[in-house]
Design a protein around this motif. Structure first.
Motif, PDB file in Angstrom:
ATOM      1  N   LEU A   1      -3.840   2.661   3.001  1.00  0.00           N
ATOM      2  CA  LEU A   1      -2.608   2.610   3.792  1.00  0.00           C
ATOM      3  C   LEU A   1      -2.907   2.876   5.263  1.00  0.00           C
ATOM      4  N   LEU A   2      -3.740   3.869   5.538  1.00  0.00           N
ATOM      5  CA  LEU A   2      -4.106   4.164   6.931  1.00  0.00           C
ATOM      6  C   LEU A   2      -4.832   2.978   7.570  1.00  0.00           C
ATOM      7  N   ASN A   3      -5.673   2.302   6.806  1.00  0.00           N
ATOM      8  CA  ASN A   3      -6.362   1.113   7.324  1.00  0.00           C
ATOM      9  C   ASN A   3      -5.351   0.037   7.725  1.00  0.00           C
ATOM     10  N   CYS A   4      -4.339  -0.150   6.893  1.00  0.00           N
ATOM     11  CA  CYS A   4      -3.290  -1.129   7.199  1.00  0.00           C
ATOM     12  C   CYS A   4      -2.500  -0.724   8.437  1.00  0.00           C
ATOM     13  N   VAL A   5      -2.193   0.562   8.529  1.00  0.00           N
ATOM     14  CA  VAL A   5      -1.443   1.077   9.690  1.00  0.00           C
ATOM     15  C   VAL A   5      -2.246   0.855  10.970  1.00  0.00           C
ATOM     16  N   ASN A   6      -3.546   1.136  10.919  1.00  0.00           N
ATOM     17  CA  ASN A   6      -4.403   0.921  12.089  1.00  0.00           C
ATOM     18  C   ASN A   6      -4.493  -0.561  12.455  1.00  0.00           C
ATOM     19  N   LYS A   7      -4.569  -1.420  11.439  1.00  0.00           N
ATOM     20  CA  LYS A   7      -4.615  -2.867  11.691  1.00  0.00           C
ATOM     21  C   LYS A   7      -3.312  -3.334  12.337  1.00  0.00           C
ATOM     22  N   PHE A   8      -2.199  -2.747  11.903  1.00  0.00           N
ATOM     23  CA  PHE A   8      -0.907  -3.104  12.494  1.00  0.00           C
ATOM     24  C   PHE A   8      -0.921  -2.810  13.986  1.00  0.00           C
ATOM     25  N   TYR A   9      -1.392  -1.624  14.352  1.00  0.00           N
ATOM     26  CA  TYR A   9      -1.413  -1.260  15.772  1.00  0.00           C
ATOM     27  C   TYR A   9      -2.384  -2.149  16.546  1.00  0.00           C
ATOM     28  N   GLN A  10      -3.576  -2.351  15.998  1.00  0.00           N
ATOM     29  CA  GLN A  10      -4.604  -3.129  16.690  1.00  0.00           C
ATOM     30  C   GLN A  10      -4.177  -4.583  16.910  1.00  0.00           C
ATOM     31  N   SER A  11      -3.382  -5.115  15.989  1.00  0.00           N
ATOM     32  CA  SER A  11      -2.945  -6.504  16.106  1.00  0.00           C
ATOM     33  C   SER A  11      -1.673  -6.651  16.938  1.00  0.00           C
ATOM     34  N   ASN A  12      -1.123  -5.517  17.410  1.00  0.00           N
ATOM     35  CA  ASN A  12       0.119  -5.564  18.196  1.00  0.00           C
ATOM     36  C   ASN A  12       0.009  -4.782  19.506  1.00  0.00           C
ATOM     37  N   THR A  13      -1.210  -4.684  20.033  1.00  0.00           N
ATOM     38  CA  THR A  13      -1.410  -3.880  21.245  1.00  0.00           C
ATOM     39  C   THR A  13      -0.688  -4.439  22.464  1.00  0.00           C
ATOM     40  N   ASN A  14      -0.351  -5.741  22.432  1.00  0.00           N
ATOM     41  CA  ASN A  14       0.363  -6.352  23.560  1.00  0.00           C
ATOM     42  C   ASN A  14       1.863  -6.460  23.319  1.00  0.00           C
TER      43      ASN A  14
ATOM     44  N   ILE B   1      -5.440   8.398  -5.526  1.00  0.00           N
ATOM     45  CA  ILE B   1      -4.562   8.772  -4.410  1.00  0.00           C
ATOM     46  C   ILE B   1      -5.353   8.792  -3.099  1.00  0.00           C
ATOM     47  N   ALA B   2      -6.548   9.372  -3.138  1.00  0.00           N
ATOM     48  CA  ALA B   2      -7.391   9.423  -1.934  1.00  0.00           C
ATOM     49  C   ALA B   2      -7.696   8.011  -1.428  1.00  0.00           C
ATOM     50  N   GLN B   3      -8.010   7.105  -2.347  1.00  0.00           N
ATOM     51  CA  GLN B   3      -8.301   5.725  -1.978  1.00  0.00           C
ATOM     52  C   GLN B   3      -7.050   5.040  -1.431  1.00  0.00           C
ATOM     53  N   SER B   4      -5.912   5.328  -2.042  1.00  0.00           N
ATOM     54  CA  SER B   4      -4.651   4.724  -1.617  1.00  0.00           C
ATOM     55  C   SER B   4      -4.272   5.181  -0.205  1.00  0.00           C
ATOM     56  N   ILE B   5      -4.489   6.459   0.082  1.00  0.00           N
ATOM     57  CA  ILE B   5      -4.214   6.990   1.422  1.00  0.00           C
ATOM     58  C   ILE B   5      -5.090   6.273   2.451  1.00  0.00           C
ATOM     59  N   LYS B   6      -6.355   6.105   2.115  1.00  0.00           N
ATOM     60  CA  LYS B   6      -7.305   5.434   3.008  1.00  0.00           C
ATOM     61  C   LYS B   6      -6.872   3.995   3.269  1.00  0.00           C
TER      62      LYS B   6
ATOM     63  N   PHE C   1       1.334  12.099   9.016  1.00  0.00           N
ATOM     64  CA  PHE C   1       0.930  11.579   7.712  1.00  0.00           C
ATOM     65  C   PHE C   1      -0.463  12.091   7.337  1.00  0.00           C
ATOM     66  N   VAL C   2      -1.374  12.077   8.296  1.00  0.00           N
ATOM     67  CA  VAL C   2      -2.733  12.571   8.051  1.00  0.00           C
ATOM     68  C   VAL C   2      -2.697  14.061   7.724  1.00  0.00           C
ATOM     69  N   ARG C   3      -1.880  14.830   8.441  1.00  0.00           N
ATOM     70  CA  ARG C   3      -1.761  16.273   8.164  1.00  0.00           C
ATOM     71  C   ARG C   3      -1.204  16.513   6.769  1.00  0.00           C
ATOM     72  N   CYS C   4      -0.213  15.720   6.362  1.00  0.00           N
ATOM     73  CA  CYS C   4       0.361  15.861   5.023  1.00  0.00           C
ATOM     74  C   CYS C   4      -0.673  15.519   3.954  1.00  0.00           C
ATOM     75  N   SER C   5      -1.513  14.536   4.247  1.00  0.00           N
ATOM     76  CA  SER C   5      -2.569  14.150   3.305  1.00  0.00           C
ATOM     77  C   SER C   5      -3.555  15.291   3.116  1.00  0.00           C
TER      78      SER C   5
ATOM     79  N   LYS D   1       0.821  -1.213   0.000  1.00  0.00           N
ATOM     80  CA  LYS D   1       0.000   0.000   0.000  1.00  0.00           C
ATOM     81  C   LYS D   1       0.851   1.256   0.000  1.00  0.00           C
ATOM     82  N   ALA D   2       1.950   1.233   0.730  1.00  0.00           N
ATOM     83  CA  ALA D   2       2.843   2.390   0.758  1.00  0.00           C
ATOM     84  C   ALA D   2       3.455   2.629  -0.621  1.00  0.00           C
ATOM     85  N   GLN D   3       3.872   1.549  -1.277  1.00  0.00           N
ATOM     86  CA  GLN D   3       4.480   1.680  -2.598  1.00  0.00           C
ATOM     87  C   GLN D   3       3.464   2.126  -3.647  1.00  0.00           C
ATOM     88  N   GLN D   4       2.228   1.631  -3.541  1.00  0.00           N
ATOM     89  CA  GLN D   4       1.183   2.065  -4.465  1.00  0.00           C
ATOM     90  C   GLN D   4       0.960   3.573  -4.359  1.00  0.00           C
TER      91      GLN D   4
END
Length: 212
Positions: free
Chosen positions: A133-146, A126-131, A164-168, A98-101
């Protein structure tokens, strides 16, 4: 205090948030023998920390082209190992993908901005790609909370995610300005910053995974 100091130590040798570094310097130093490349990299990182903007000015001096911002943007999709995370899980593979896309879409702007209908589709992509990537980033955090590394570096993670959100949002603002005055330079500059912040976010996740 320990966690703060630990974060500072982690980031002390980190590559600067510079597209000139990720697209030109980082790939260049890999061409040298390992020890020489490491020393050269550290020298550029140190110089940039002492004089922010040094790497951009250095590359601009070598290239000697007035369209430096456009050149860096076109190079922005070149993959750099500094920002590729360990692909040992499907989620990590998706993060890299997603980051590379997003980088590719942004780096294609100079060719597509001249055709309004094509560019409008690119903006939607680009708008869809940003969304995504952010979904993946959130999933990363949610799956690694411990994960202790995630817990220790939560402030760092949150900071770069918010940046990243501010830059978007700033990129979206630059598009509105472009459609008013047709000045593409502000879009190129904003796209450069978004690629750079994408790299910073991916590097932060890479660090957290490696420290985990």
């Amino acid at each position: 205090h320990y966690f703060i100091q630990s974060n500072l130590r982690i980031m002390a040798s980190e590559p600067p948030p510079s597209l000139a570094f990720s697209t030109v310097i980082a790939p260049l130093v890999t061409k040298f023998p390992k020890d020489q490349g490491k020393s050269l990299r550290e020298a550029f990182v140190f110089a940039e920390k002492q004089n922010p903007g040094f790497i951009h000015d250095f590359v601009a001096g070598v290239i000697q082209n007035d369209d430096m911002t456009e050149i860096l943007l076109r190079l922005g999709s070149n993959e750099c190992s500094e920002y590729i995370i360990n692909q040992n899980t499907e989620l990590n593979v998706q993060l890299n993908k997603k980051a590379q896309q997003l980088r590719i879409l942004l780096s294609n702007i100079p060719d597509q901005i001249v055709d309004k209908s094509v560019f409008l589709q690119t903006i939607k992509d680009i708008a869809q790609s940003i969304k995504e990537l952010l979904n993946c980033v959130n999933k990363f955090y949610q799956s690694n909370t411990n994960n202790p590394s995630v817990i220790q570096n939560k402030r760092l993670f949150d900071h770069h995610k918010k940046s990243f959100v501010r830059c978007s949002k700033a990129f979206s603002d630059s598009l509105r300005t472009f459609f008013k005055n047709n000045n593409n330079s502000i879009v190129f500059l904003s796209a450069n910053k978004l690629i750079t912040q994408t790299n910073v976010l991916m590097r932060t996740i890479k660090i957290i995974i490696e420290k985990g």
